[in-house]
Enzyme design. Structure first.
Site, PDB file in Angstrom:
ATOM      1  N   ASP A  70       0.893  -1.205  -0.020  1.00 24.56           N
ATOM      2  CA  ASP A  70      -0.094  -0.026  -0.016  1.00 24.56           C
ATOM      3  C   ASP A  70       1.122   1.258   0.025  1.00 24.56           C
ATOM      4  O   ASP A  70       2.170   1.171   0.158  1.00 24.56           O
ATOM      5  CB  ASP A  70      -0.818  -0.024   1.212  1.00 24.56           C
ATOM      6  CG  ASP A  70      -0.317   0.217   2.429  1.00 24.56           C
ATOM      7  OD1 ASP A  70       0.654  -0.019   2.608  1.00 24.56           O
ATOM      8  OD2 ASP A  70      -1.047   0.786   3.481  1.00 24.56           O
ATOM      9  N   TYR A  72       2.805   4.857   0.959  1.00 20.64           N
ATOM     10  CA  TYR A  72       3.643   5.443   1.738  1.00 20.64           C
ATOM     11  C   TYR A  72       2.517   6.151   2.691  1.00 20.64           C
ATOM     12  O   TYR A  72       1.674   6.943   1.938  1.00 20.64           O
ATOM     13  CB  TYR A  72       4.683   6.343   1.533  1.00 20.64           C
ATOM     14  CG  TYR A  72       5.831   5.492   1.058  1.00 20.64           C
ATOM     15  CD1 TYR A  72       6.608   4.530   1.661  1.00 20.64           C
ATOM     16  CD2 TYR A  72       6.348   5.842  -0.293  1.00 20.64           C
ATOM     17  CE1 TYR A  72       7.458   4.038   0.881  1.00 20.64           C
ATOM     18  CE2 TYR A  72       7.412   5.365  -1.076  1.00 20.64           C
ATOM     19  CZ  TYR A  72       8.098   4.506  -0.232  1.00 20.64           C
ATOM     20  OH  TYR A  72       8.956   3.757  -0.821  1.00 20.64           O
ATOM     21  N   PHE A  83       6.739   1.936  -4.227  1.00 16.43           N
ATOM     22  CA  PHE A  83       8.032   2.415  -3.703  1.00 16.43           C
ATOM     23  C   PHE A  83       8.511   3.592  -4.047  1.00 16.43           C
ATOM     24  O   PHE A  83       9.614   4.044  -3.439  1.00 16.43           O
ATOM     25  CB  PHE A  83       8.977   1.338  -4.228  1.00 16.43           C
ATOM     26  CG  PHE A  83       8.836  -0.073  -3.531  1.00 16.43           C
ATOM     27  CD1 PHE A  83       8.945  -0.454  -2.267  1.00 16.43           C
ATOM     28  CD2 PHE A  83       7.918  -1.019  -4.403  1.00 16.43           C
ATOM     29  CE1 PHE A  83       8.457  -1.791  -1.673  1.00 16.43           C
ATOM     30  CE2 PHE A  83       7.681  -2.244  -4.073  1.00 16.43           C
ATOM     31  CZ  PHE A  83       8.011  -2.661  -2.566  1.00 16.43           C
ATOM     32  N   HIS A 194      10.794  -9.098   1.805  1.00 13.71           N
ATOM     33  CA  HIS A 194      10.771  -7.761   1.410  1.00 13.71           C
ATOM     34  C   HIS A 194      11.945  -6.843   1.449  1.00 13.71           C
ATOM     35  O   HIS A 194      12.616  -7.352   2.440  1.00 13.71           O
ATOM     36  CB  HIS A 194       9.460  -7.174   2.181  1.00 13.71           C
ATOM     37  CG  HIS A 194       8.767  -5.768   1.659  1.00 13.71           C
ATOM     38  ND1 HIS A 194       9.485  -4.635   2.188  1.00 13.71           N
ATOM     39  CD2 HIS A 194       7.692  -5.480   0.942  1.00 13.71           C
ATOM     40  CE1 HIS A 194       8.480  -3.696   1.904  1.00 13.71           C
ATOM     41  NE2 HIS A 194       7.593  -4.251   0.864  1.00 13.71           N
TER      42      HIS A 194
END
Length: 230
Positions: A70, A72, A83, A194
């Site tokens: 999702d 920031y 990202f 991740h």
């Protein structure tokens, strides 16, 4: 549903494949919920940037999909590409680690800490998609299971069904769970833990995703990605 008008920003090529999902009650309910949520809190990214990944990439131009969870949730960070943060915004920790791995993998210099915008990647056919496209300020995962997942699952399925030789980059268990939507007989999946500071040292660092992507693109007669951030 005043915010339903934001759908008009999505190019017709996408709408052709996603129209059934957009008309579904789950998506209509999501738009109604967002109307109410906006009255109570600050939502990121700004509404005119929610579908930036779609407006930057035609479905037919996609060569790589990098899937995030999702947006920031900090001020001025999210702008519709997973990202990525706009120029002038400090790189969040996961993005810092992505750049560290990029340097290790392809010897591409780590950009200045206020250079974290990935639009140049997006323009080359890298689809920077979050599974959930909005978030409440300061509350990560706050829009989970509100209806976005059906929309982005349909997006992944459309890419899988209508494109060929796409590289799907799945970082972390949440992203890996989307592998069931991808036809691996005609696409490549690259997965690892991740890039978050909590997990990057357990398999993200050293995974060399960027060289793997370019090797596959070359193998399938596609132009490789210039990963340099300028």
């Amino acid at each position: 549903m005043k915010n339903f008008s934001v759908i008009k920003s999505i190019p017709n090529e996408w709408l052709y494949h996603l129209d059934k999902t957009i008309q579904d009650h789950a998506f209509v309910g999501l738009m109604n919920w967002l109307d109410e949520a906006l009255e109570l809190a600050t939502i990121f990214p700004p509404f005119n940037e929610i579908f930036n990944a779609y407006t930057t990439n035609k479905l037919s131009d996609i060569k790589v999909v990098i899937l995030g969870q999702d947006p920031y949730h900090g001020e001025n960070q999210a702008h519709g590409l997973s990202f990525s943060v706009k120029k002038g915004v400090r790189q969040p920790p996961s993005l810092k680690n992505i750049f560290k791995e990029l340097e290790s993998d392809l010897n591409i210099p780590i950009p200045d800490k206020f250079m974290g915008e990935l639009t140049d990647w997006s323009k080359q056919g890298v689809f920077l998609l979050n599974a959930v496209l909005t978030v409440t300020k300061g509350q990560p995962n706050s829009h989970k299971k509100k209806g976005w997942e059906e929309f982005t699952d349909a997006t992944i399925k459309a890419i899988s069904d209508h494109q060929k030789n796409v590289v799907f980059v799945l970082w972390g268990n949440y992203a890996k769970n989307k592998s069931v939507l991808i036809d691996t007989t005609k696409h490549l999946i690259i997965s690892s833990v991740h890039p978050s500071p909590f997990s990057a040292r357990n398999g993200f660092f050293g995974s060399k995703p960027f060289s793997q992507i370019n090797a596959y693109l070359k193998e399938t007669n596609q132009k490789s990605i210039n990963w340099l951030i300028k």
